[in-house]
Write a protein that holds these residues in place. Structure first.
Motif, short mmCIF file in Angstrom:
data_model
loop_
_atom_site.label_atom_id
_atom_site.label_comp_id
_atom_site.label_asym_id
_atom_site.label_seq_id
_atom_site.Cartn_x
_atom_site.Cartn_y
_atom_site.Cartn_z
N ASN A 15 1.07 -0.83 0.04
CA ASN A 15 0.03 0.09 0.39
C ASN A 15 0.64 1.34 -0.23
O ASN A 15 0.36 2.54 -0.78
N PHE A 16 1.89 1.35 0.82
CA PHE A 16 2.92 2.21 0.92
C PHE A 16 3.51 2.61 -0.64
O PHE A 16 3.04 3.69 -0.98
N ARG A 17 3.81 1.66 -0.97
CA ARG A 17 4.09 1.94 -2.48
C ARG A 17 3.36 2.43 -3.85
O ARG A 17 3.79 2.59 -4.27
N ARG A 18 2.20 1.73 -3.83
CA ARG A 18 0.76 2.17 -4.21
C ARG A 18 0.86 3.83 -4.31
O ARG A 18 0.62 4.86 -5.45
N SER A 19 1.07 4.03 -2.99
CA SER A 19 1.01 5.56 -2.39
C SER A 19 2.24 6.15 -2.95
O SER A 19 1.76 7.25 -3.23
N ILE A 20 2.93 5.60 -2.99
CA ILE A 20 4.25 6.38 -3.53
C ILE A 20 4.03 6.72 -4.92
O ILE A 20 3.93 8.24 -5.26
N HIS A 62 -2.75 6.43 7.21
CA HIS A 62 -2.05 6.21 6.69
C HIS A 62 -0.87 5.33 6.56
O HIS A 62 -1.37 4.32 7.85
N ASP A 63 0.06 4.20 5.30
CA ASP A 63 0.41 3.71 5.28
C ASP A 63 2.06 4.89 6.31
O ASP A 63 2.98 4.23 4.71
N SER A 64 2.16 5.42 6.30
CA SER A 64 3.37 6.12 6.99
C SER A 64 3.22 6.79 8.44
O SER A 64 2.22 6.08 8.94
N ASN A 65 4.02 7.63 8.87
CA ASN A 65 3.91 7.73 10.22
C ASN A 65 3.51 8.80 10.40
O ASN A 65 3.84 9.40 9.72
N PRO A 66 2.38 8.50 12.07
CA PRO A 66 2.01 9.89 12.65
C PRO A 66 3.19 10.88 12.25
O PRO A 66 4.16 11.19 11.93
N LYS A 92 -8.77 10.86 -7.98
CA LYS A 92 -8.89 9.50 -7.91
C LYS A 92 -7.46 8.91 -7.29
O LYS A 92 -7.34 7.57 -6.55
N THR A 93 -6.64 9.24 -7.30
CA THR A 93 -5.53 8.63 -6.75
C THR A 93 -4.95 9.18 -5.38
O THR A 93 -3.75 8.22 -4.26
N TYR A 94 -5.43 9.92 -4.50
CA TYR A 94 -5.46 9.39 -3.80
C TYR A 94 -6.42 8.36 -2.49
O TYR A 94 -6.97 7.48 -2.71
#
Length: 214
Positions: A24-29, A166-170, A203-205
């Motif tokens: 998921n994180f890689r997709r968000s990148i 999110h798939d990241s740090n707060p 739509k990319t969010y």
């Protein structure tokens, strides 16, 4: 578009490691890089400049000093540009801009967020709820926001692992009234329509993310 010529190299690497590794994180990148390309290309068309994507890949284990570059080959100028996409701003009259103050690490410590470490020439604030982009001369705005923070004249919104989806740090966000930010000299405002930004952009969010409220 006014500005001074930057150093010969647009890009400087800072050792800020990436702590989250997941599909998921890689997709968000990938989605973020797509948005950078869309916005960078749109601004290049608007100002008759050349768009330069960042040469650094997230997999190299560092963050970038900026997301992309805008180049003026005729006048030999270049600007490093940072893009921030944020859902907090929903109104000019009573809304607030949000800027990343700190990032929370897994060991409970905090490190400087984008507001402190970013040294780009221009800062593009993307407000999806309003379908608008705001273009700022970054260093004067950065100094203003940090000065307001030091004087306790802004709100701080803090997330932790239980509230950050999110798939990241707060992160901790500084919230500044829109009217204060837009009173700065040289602010440029564009709608998605004016820059011909396609509908697919929104739509990319992460639609599953509860921190992104439509």
């Amino acid at each position: 578009m006014q500005g001074s010529t930057t150093k010969c190299s647009l890009w400087e690497v800072t050792d800020v490691p990436l702590y989250v590794e997941s599909n998921n994180f890689r997709r968000s990148i990938q989605a973020a890089q797509f948005r950078e390309s869309v916005v960078g290309s749109a601004l290049a068309r608007k100002f008759n400049l050349l768009f330069q994507p960042s040469p650094h890949q997230p997999t190299q284990g560092h963050s970038k000093s900026a997301d992309f570059g805008l180049l003026d080959p005729i006048n030999c100028n270049a600007w490093r540009v940072e893009l921030q996409c944020c859902w907090h701003l929903n109104s000019i009259d009573d809304g607030k801009f949000a800027f990343e103050l700190f990032t929370h690490d897994k060991d409970g410590t905090k490190r400087d967020g984008k507001l402190r470490y970013c040294d780009a020439d221009w800062f593009v604030y993307n407000a999806p709820k309003m379908e608008q982009l705001f273009l700022f001369n970054w260093i004067p705005l950065k100094e203003l926001i940090l000065d307001l923070y030091d004087q306790n004249k802004v709100d701080v919104l803090s997330y932790d692992q239980s509230t950050w989806k999110h798939d990241s740090n707060p992160i901790d966000l500084i919230l500044v009234e829109a009217k204060t930010i837009l009173a700065e000299r040289g602010v440029k405002t564009f709608t998605y329509e004016q820059l011909n930004i396609p509908n697919i952009f929104k739509k990319t969010y992460e639609s599953r993310n509860s921190n992104h409220k439509n």
